[in-house]
Design an enzyme around this catalytic site. Sequence first.
Site, PDB file in Angstrom:
ATOM      1  N   LYS A 192       1.013  -1.231  -0.022  1.00 24.67           N
ATOM      2  CA  LYS A 192      -0.019   0.171   0.129  1.00 24.67           C
ATOM      3  C   LYS A 192       0.698   1.260  -0.227  1.00 24.67           C
ATOM      4  O   LYS A 192       1.625   1.505   1.044  1.00 24.67           O
ATOM      5  CB  LYS A 192      -0.849   0.099   1.341  1.00 24.67           C
ATOM      6  N   GLU A 195      -1.228   7.572   0.620  1.00 27.49           N
ATOM      7  CA  GLU A 195      -2.534   7.992   0.031  1.00 27.49           C
ATOM      8  C   GLU A 195      -1.992   9.418  -0.854  1.00 27.49           C
ATOM      9  O   GLU A 195      -2.685  10.028  -1.785  1.00 27.49           O
ATOM     10  CB  GLU A 195      -3.728   8.251   0.945  1.00 27.49           C
ATOM     11  N   GLY A 224      -6.163   5.077   2.609  1.00 31.27           N
ATOM     12  CA  GLY A 224      -5.232   6.100   3.688  1.00 31.27           C
ATOM     13  C   GLY A 224      -5.192   5.208   4.790  1.00 31.27           C
ATOM     14  O   GLY A 224      -4.906   4.187   5.035  1.00 31.27           O
ATOM     15  N   SER A 245       5.888   7.742   9.988  1.00 30.57           N
ATOM     16  CA  SER A 245       6.015   8.460  11.213  1.00 30.57           C
ATOM     17  C   SER A 245       6.229   7.497  12.433  1.00 30.57           C
ATOM     18  O   SER A 245       5.705   6.244  12.445  1.00 30.57           O
ATOM     19  CB  SER A 245       5.031   9.357  11.439  1.00 30.57           C
ATOM     20  N   GLY A 249       4.090   4.012  13.418  1.00 32.09           N
ATOM     21  CA  GLY A 249       4.941   2.881  13.798  1.00 32.09           C
ATOM     22  C   GLY A 249       4.621   2.409  15.207  1.00 32.09           C
ATOM     23  O   GLY A 249       4.222   1.046  15.127  1.00 32.09           O
ATOM     24  N   LEU A 267      11.422   4.654  10.675  1.00 26.18           N
ATOM     25  CA  LEU A 267      10.495   5.842  11.134  1.00 26.18           C
ATOM     26  C   LEU A 267      11.324   7.069  11.159  1.00 26.18           C
ATOM     27  O   LEU A 267      12.388   7.163  10.325  1.00 26.18           O
ATOM     28  CB  LEU A 267       9.940   5.375  12.596  1.00 26.18           C
ATOM     29  N   GLY A 268      10.721   7.817  11.785  1.00 21.55           N
ATOM     30  CA  GLY A 268      11.109   9.304  11.889  1.00 21.55           C
ATOM     31  C   GLY A 268      12.607   9.497  12.646  1.00 21.55           C
ATOM     32  O   GLY A 268      13.127   8.458  12.994  1.00 21.55           O
ATOM     33  N   CYS A 302      13.838  11.422   5.982  1.00 21.55           N
ATOM     34  CA  CYS A 302      14.012  11.121   7.529  1.00 21.55           C
ATOM     35  C   CYS A 302      15.148  11.213   8.186  1.00 21.55           C
ATOM     36  O   CYS A 302      15.289  11.665   9.267  1.00 21.55           O
ATOM     37  CB  CYS A 302      13.409   9.495   7.708  1.00 21.55           C
ATOM     38  N   GLU A 402      10.238  15.779  15.575  1.00 21.62           N
ATOM     39  CA  GLU A 402      10.260  15.693  13.860  1.00 21.62           C
ATOM     40  C   GLU A 402       9.400  16.804  13.337  1.00 21.62           C
ATOM     41  O   GLU A 402       8.242  16.586  13.288  1.00 21.62           O
ATOM     42  CB  GLU A 402      10.355  14.382  13.292  1.00 21.62           C
ATOM     43  N   ILE A 403       9.922  17.728  12.720  1.00 21.15           N
ATOM     44  CA  ILE A 403       9.247  18.652  12.077  1.00 21.15           C
ATOM     45  C   ILE A 403       8.963  18.244  10.507  1.00 21.15           C
ATOM     46  O   ILE A 403       7.645  18.397  10.122  1.00 21.15           O
ATOM     47  CB  ILE A 403       9.753  20.090  12.017  1.00 21.15           C
ATOM     48  N   PHE A 404       9.812  17.568   9.828  1.00 22.10           N
ATOM     49  CA  PHE A 404       9.698  17.071   8.545  1.00 22.10           C
ATOM     50  C   PHE A 404       9.302  18.133   7.721  1.00 22.10           C
ATOM     51  O   PHE A 404       8.328  18.177   7.086  1.00 22.10           O
ATOM     52  CB  PHE A 404       8.690  15.984   8.697  1.00 22.10           C
TER      53      PHE A 404
HETATM   54  P1  NAD Z   1       2.730   8.455   7.922  1.00 19.09           P
HETATM   55  O1  NAD Z   1       2.971   7.636   9.210  1.00 19.09           O
HETATM   56  O2  NAD Z   1       1.642   9.419   8.305  1.00 19.09           O
HETATM   57  O3  NAD Z   1       2.252   7.552   7.010  1.00 19.09           O
HETATM   58  C1  NAD Z   1       2.825   6.487   6.558  1.00 19.09           C
HETATM   59  C2  NAD Z   1       2.150   5.162   5.935  1.00 19.09           C
HETATM   60  O4  NAD Z   1       1.157   4.883   6.870  1.00 19.09           O
HETATM   61  C3  NAD Z   1       0.912   5.771   4.792  1.00 19.09           C
HETATM   62  O5  NAD Z   1       0.772   5.002   3.929  1.00 19.09           O
HETATM   63  C4  NAD Z   1      -0.361   5.899   5.611  1.00 19.09           C
HETATM   64  O6  NAD Z   1      -1.653   5.698   4.783  1.00 19.09           O
HETATM   65  C5  NAD Z   1      -0.094   4.782   6.604  1.00 19.09           C
HETATM   66  N1  NAD Z   1      -0.820   4.858   7.934  1.00 19.09           N
HETATM   67  C6  NAD Z   1      -1.157   5.848   8.573  1.00 19.09           C
HETATM   68  N2  NAD Z   1      -2.210   5.543   9.542  1.00 19.09           N
HETATM   69  C7  NAD Z   1      -2.037   4.134   9.831  1.00 19.09           C
HETATM   70  C8  NAD Z   1      -2.258   3.153  10.776  1.00 19.09           C
HETATM   71  N3  NAD Z   1      -2.704   3.579  11.912  1.00 19.09           N
HETATM   72  N4  NAD Z   1      -1.906   2.027  10.537  1.00 19.09           N
HETATM   73  C9  NAD Z   1      -0.976   1.580   9.587  1.00 19.09           C
HETATM   74  N5  NAD Z   1      -0.784   2.418   8.412  1.00 19.09           N
HETATM   75  C10 NAD Z   1      -0.935   3.855   8.596  1.00 19.09           C
HETATM   76  O7  NAD Z   1       4.073   9.085   7.475  1.00 19.09           O
HETATM   77  P2  NAD Z   1       4.221  10.030   6.234  1.00 19.09           P
HETATM   78  O8  NAD Z   1       3.632  11.130   6.546  1.00 19.09           O
HETATM   79  O9  NAD Z   1       3.679   9.121   5.131  1.00 19.09           O
HETATM   80  O10 NAD Z   1       5.704   9.885   6.018  1.00 19.09           O
HETATM   81  C11 NAD Z   1       6.650  10.855   6.886  1.00 19.09           C
HETATM   82  C12 NAD Z   1       7.272   9.997   7.914  1.00 19.09           C
HETATM   83  O11 NAD Z   1       8.054   8.706   7.425  1.00 19.09           O
HETATM   84  C13 NAD Z   1       8.300  10.875   8.857  1.00 19.09           C
HETATM   85  O12 NAD Z   1       8.244  10.391  10.066  1.00 19.09           O
HETATM   86  C14 NAD Z   1       9.693  10.259   8.152  1.00 19.09           C
HETATM   87  O13 NAD Z   1      10.762  10.639   9.044  1.00 19.09           O
HETATM   88  C15 NAD Z   1       9.211   8.674   7.941  1.00 19.09           C
HETATM   89  N6  NAD Z   1      10.317   8.194   7.199  1.00 19.09           N
HETATM   90  C16 NAD Z   1      11.112   7.379   7.673  1.00 19.09           C
HETATM   91  C17 NAD Z   1      12.048   6.810   6.573  1.00 19.09           C
HETATM   92  C18 NAD Z   1      12.903   5.749   7.151  1.00 19.09           C
HETATM   93  O14 NAD Z   1      13.498   5.219   6.276  1.00 19.09           O
HETATM   94  N7  NAD Z   1      13.356   5.714   8.507  1.00 19.09           N
HETATM   95  C19 NAD Z   1      12.097   6.957   5.253  1.00 19.09           C
HETATM   96  C20 NAD Z   1      11.048   8.056   4.703  1.00 19.09           C
HETATM   97  C21 NAD Z   1      10.165   8.430   5.831  1.00 19.09           C
END
Ligand code: NAD
Length: 499
Positions: A192, A195, A224, A245, A249, A267-268, A302, A402-404
């Site tokens: 997945k 979104e 989503g 995030s 996670g 994660l972040g 990240c 994390e402000i991102f």
């Molecule tokens: P997010 O956590 O909002 O969403 C990530 C994914 O999770 C999306 O596909 C979303 O639909 C899904 N999701 C949302 N709620 C969920 C739930 N309750 N259960 C399961 N899935 C759910 O993150 P984002 O805004 O898409 O990405 C930014 C974040 O990702 C930042 O914190 C960044 O640091 C992190 N990131 C980490 C790495 C790494 O390698 N460590 C790489 C890129 C991004």
Amino acid sequence: MSFSLIPVRDELQVRPGNLFIDGAWHGWEGARFDQIHPATNEVMTTFADAGARGVDLAVKAARRAFDEGPWPRMPAQDRKRMLQRIIDRLYESELELAKLQTLDNGIPFHFSRNTRVSAKAAADVFDHYAGWADKINGETYPQFSSASNMHYMSFREPVGVVGAVLAWNAPLLMFSMKVAPALACGCTVVVKPSEYTNLAARRFAEIVAESDLPPGVFNFVTGGPETGAALSSHPGVDKVTFTGSAATGERILMASGANMKRLSLELGGKSAALVFPDTRSVATTAASLMGLCSTFLSGQVCSTPSRAVVHVSILDEFLYHAGEQVRKVRFGNPFDPETTSAPIISKRQVSRILGYVESGKAEGARLMFGGDTPGGELANGNWINAALFAGVDNGMTIAREEIFGPVLSVIPFETEEQAIRIANDSEYGLAGCVYTTDVSRALRVARAVRSGSVGINGYASIPNAPMGGVKRSGLGREGGWPTIEAFTELKTISFNLDA
Ligand code: NAD
């Protein structure tokens, strides 16, 4: 005059998106959602909102393919040959994929095509993991005592049905990082995308779909948080591989307990760059750190060091050169070669970042520049002028969360011990950097920083070296053999030679 991305959308013949389940694309009569471009807030198309029902269909197909199909039991070379077709098609389609990725998240096209997030890089990652397919071996063990004539060996077997949930900032690379090791190890997978970014992922899914994998081995769903939650908590899923995030996670970690799912969580971060007075060039270091926060994905990465921990003796020089770097930033149409920086992914994230800028000011940090929205021809999109905060204390909210986004916090230090303490005083531990020409200090400090990876005089990750986080930054590592371990289970077989 403002710009529009509708002509590129039409040139690429973008169509509404459906689900790929059990070897076929399915029209979706259920709910749909709009994918909006962050640079203009124009609708690109709609995608199926799979929800729990779509996820259930996909997981059941993946479960059947794993439990009854040929894929997990196939000779390694046959599996590798099938994956090779995907790699070839990715290279052939790299231009289209790069355009779609820019149409997804607004990353300037020249970055989308030519950097570590490109389709070519995603193909290289796929190639890397496909190469493991015939090298996933177990071990044999020496006889432990003379009490029995049992002989022992271990096998690495595919972990099972994998649920892959992706973030939005590197749609192609992330797709490869998750789907390729799953397939190479003989798992079946339901993926997945975020979104916010389904276009490049859908094209990637089409390429995988055209490679004649047995039905159910690869499945693609869109939606989503609800869809992500349905996938990551589904009892038919054996392993979840997730990038996103820390908050999401942690939700996945809680939901995974019911059937003891295996987890990889990327994660972040709130990484620190420690800049010592003997850095090769203060100007280059400042430009590089401010550049990471203001160009490319505008700090929405990240591993970006969003805390610059700078020795007091070079503070003024650092701030000056960081300011000079920001003058090079150009916002605009992401397909324009002059554009240097991506928009912010959503209006919600714009408000969040602006809230952090306000909190920095309120808590006493000195805003040197930026932290506002540009307006004018960019008013329709989600843009924020890169912000630099000086005089930041590591206890302030902008240094802890994390402000991102395009915000760099500069924290002064006087001694090496103090710099290390500041770096480690964080609930995150993803990456970090140390800038110095003293080789002993470089390694000493890199070893002392508590994070999954540290760069000396620069930072970049590669697909064949492990990358991941400690503390709230995640669980497990992506890259090379540790990933193969994470997509397999060890089975020990004992053999009684006296029977
Ligand atoms: P997010 O956590 O909002 O969403 C990530 C994914 O999770 C999306 O596909 C979303 O639909 C899904 N999701 C949302 N709620 C969920 C739930 N309750 N259960 C399961 N899935 C759910 O993150 P984002 O805004 O898409 O990405 C930014 C974040 O990702 C930042 O914190 C960044 O640091 C992190 N990131 C980490 C790495 C790494 O390698 N460590 C790489 C890129 C991004």
